[in-house]
Write an enzyme that holds these catalytic residues in place. Structure first.
Site, PDB file in Angstrom:
ATOM      1  N   LYS A  92       0.777   4.053  -2.939  1.00 38.36           N
ATOM      2  CA  LYS A  92       0.408   5.432  -2.605  1.00 38.36           C
ATOM      3  C   LYS A  92       1.558   6.389  -2.890  1.00 38.36           C
ATOM      4  CE  LYS A  92      -3.684   4.357  -1.900  1.00 38.36           C
ATOM      5  NZ  LYS A  92      -4.654   4.802  -2.939  1.00 38.36           N
ATOM      6  N   TYR A 130       0.844  -1.197   0.000  1.00 40.39           N
ATOM      7  CA  TYR A 130       0.000   0.000   0.000  1.00 40.39           C
ATOM      8  C   TYR A 130       0.878   1.246   0.000  1.00 40.39           C
ATOM      9  CZ  TYR A 130      -3.920   2.999   1.524  1.00 40.39           C
ATOM     10  OH  TYR A 130      -4.890   3.976   1.614  1.00 40.39           O
TER      11      TYR A 130
END
Lengths: 251, 208
Positions: free
Chosen positions: A159, A155
């Protein structure tokens, strides 16, 4: 603020996506709510219509190029324009924690598909319509993409990658009048709610880390920032990541 | 200085010509340098991961890019960074810890038109490095990034991206001597720095 504008959001059937959709509609925008689950998207659309707003619900798997293109086409057919595409959808594995040395191919590939491939699809599909309106492409990123997260390395990578994409696309599309920005929110979502139910002490821990001593509300706290980025008052802002986290992280 | 890395095993994973140049520099400083995990005995003290653009830093507007090219220039190299980091973890834990150094592009930190995929790779790699730094510190592993210019990462390229409009304060560091030398100081110094990005661009970008 957003009267006459059309805003399309991916992953908008719950959490931050839903909150932003409701806020955009309250500001006068026509809103397109897309999700993998059409019933869930339609529920949000109904909520908007029940108070006099204009909304369309669409089913879309953002990892499928054809579905993304159809999503944009359906938006243009219904509302005649696109002023902002807000890419909020994340992988169903994005909350599954594992230290980097334990990350599996399945975890990585699924998150990449939703996080990166989908962003690519959405950007390409939306660009012609955004050029026509001088619109915005907005990506939901995260503090994990700025500071790194021990339990969420994939993640974090996605991101962070989306922030890099934001900056370069802002430079690339700026001459065509299209702005590209990112929002890194901290807000209560169903996933966060479940996390706090399982570990009640974590709520206090997270709240105490924010200067404003609370977790944000998707509609009341994140929605207005999205509206600002879409509206005229931010017309000279592009390539930026706005941290909307109650002062939890300051850069 | 020439024996700074004597007795050390360095693994330089990928990076083509950039990896070759850095590897030569580390070798001149006394390290045993390998380019593949299989060439080592399964352990190392230092792992260098150059993050390079498979497209050779050829500019391309995103609107003109097909999915195969997107995968080649964004998802594949980002996946390669993840694989390299996992391999690095395995060989460093065999020795009770060590240093990981990624070489990342400065253009991803400030954005560059027509380089969207590689910008994503660069920033994704930096965030992944931070997550690794947080996760592996207790195992004695530090993870840091060194940011290099497009000319450093694609030797011979005619600059297609002007990082800034202000000249660098110093001469641009070369890979074999300056960058390798800086990596060596990280390798032998105390383990007090991790999760950072250090600019090795001669003082060009100072906004990050």
């Amino acid at each position: 603020m957003l009267s006459g504008k059309t805003v399309l959001l991916t992953g908008a059937s719950q959490g931050v996506g839903k909150g932003m959709a409701l806020a955009a509609a309250a500001a006068g925008a026509s809103v397109v709510i897309t999700a993998r689950n059409l019933d869930a998207a339609e529920s949000v659309a109904q909520e908007i219509r029940s108070v006099g707003g204009r909304a369309l619900a669409l089913r879309c798997d953002v990892t499928d190029r054809g579905e993304v293109e159809a999503m944009v086409a359906a938006t243009l057919q219904e509302f005649g324009r696109l002023d902002a595409l807000v890419h909020n959808a994340t992988s169903r594995f994005s909350g599954r924690g594992a230290r980097l040395d334990k990350v599996t191919d399945e975890d990585w590939n699924d998150q990449i598909a939703v996080g990166m491939r989908a962003t690519f699809h959405c950007a390409q599909a939306a660009l012609p319509a955004l050029k026509a309106t001088g619109g915005s492409f907005i990506i939901l990123t995260s503090n994990a993409g700025i500071e790194g997260s021990l339990p969420l390395p994939v993640y974090s990578a996605i991101k962070g990658a989306q922030r890099g994409l934001t900056k370069s696309l802002a430079r690339e599309w700026g001459p065509d009048g299209v702005r590209v920005n990112a929002i890194a929110p901290v807000a209560m979502t169903p996933a966060m709610g479940k996390f706090f139910d399982a570990q009640p002490e974590m709520r206090g821990y997270i709240e105490s880390g924010a200067a404003l001593r609370r977790v944000g509300d998707p509609q009341a706290d994140i929605g207005p920032v999205l509206n600002f980025l879409i509206g005229p008052d931010s017309s000279f802002i592009t390539g930026q990541t706005l941290l909307v986290n109650g002062g939890a992280t300051m850069v | 200085m020439t024996d700074l890395l004597a007795g050390k095993v360095a693994l330089v994973l990928g990076g083509d010509a950039v990896g070759d140049a850095v590897g030569q520099g580390l070798s001149r400083l006394g390290a045993m340098v390998f380019r593949k995990v299989a060439e080592t005995s399964g352990s190392a003290d230092l792992v260098v991961i150059p993050v390079v653009d498979p497209g050779g830093l050829t500019p391309m507007p995103l609107a003109e890019m097909d999915e195969a090219e997107w995968i080649r220039r964004c998802e594949a190299p980002l996946g390669a960074v993840r694989t390299a980091l996992q391999e690095a973890h395995a060989v460093l834990t065999e020795r009770g810890g060590g240093r990981i150094v990624l070489l990342v592009p400065t253009i991803s930190m400030i954005g560059a038109a027509d380089f969207a995929p590689f910008s994503a790779v660069g920033e994704g790699a930096r965030s992944l490095a931070k997550a690794a730094a947080r996760g592996w510190g207790a195992q004695g592993i530090t993870v840091n990034c060194l940011a290099l210019t497009q000319e450093q990462l694609a030797p011979g390229i005619e600059g297609t991206v002007t990082e800034t409009r202000v000249p660098p304060a110093l001469a641009t560091p070369d890979l074999e001597n300056d960058v390798a030398g800086f990596i060596a100081t990280l390798a032998v110094g105390p383990a007090v720095v991790t999760g950072t990005t250090m600019m090795l661009d001669g003082g060009n970008l100072m906004s990050v």
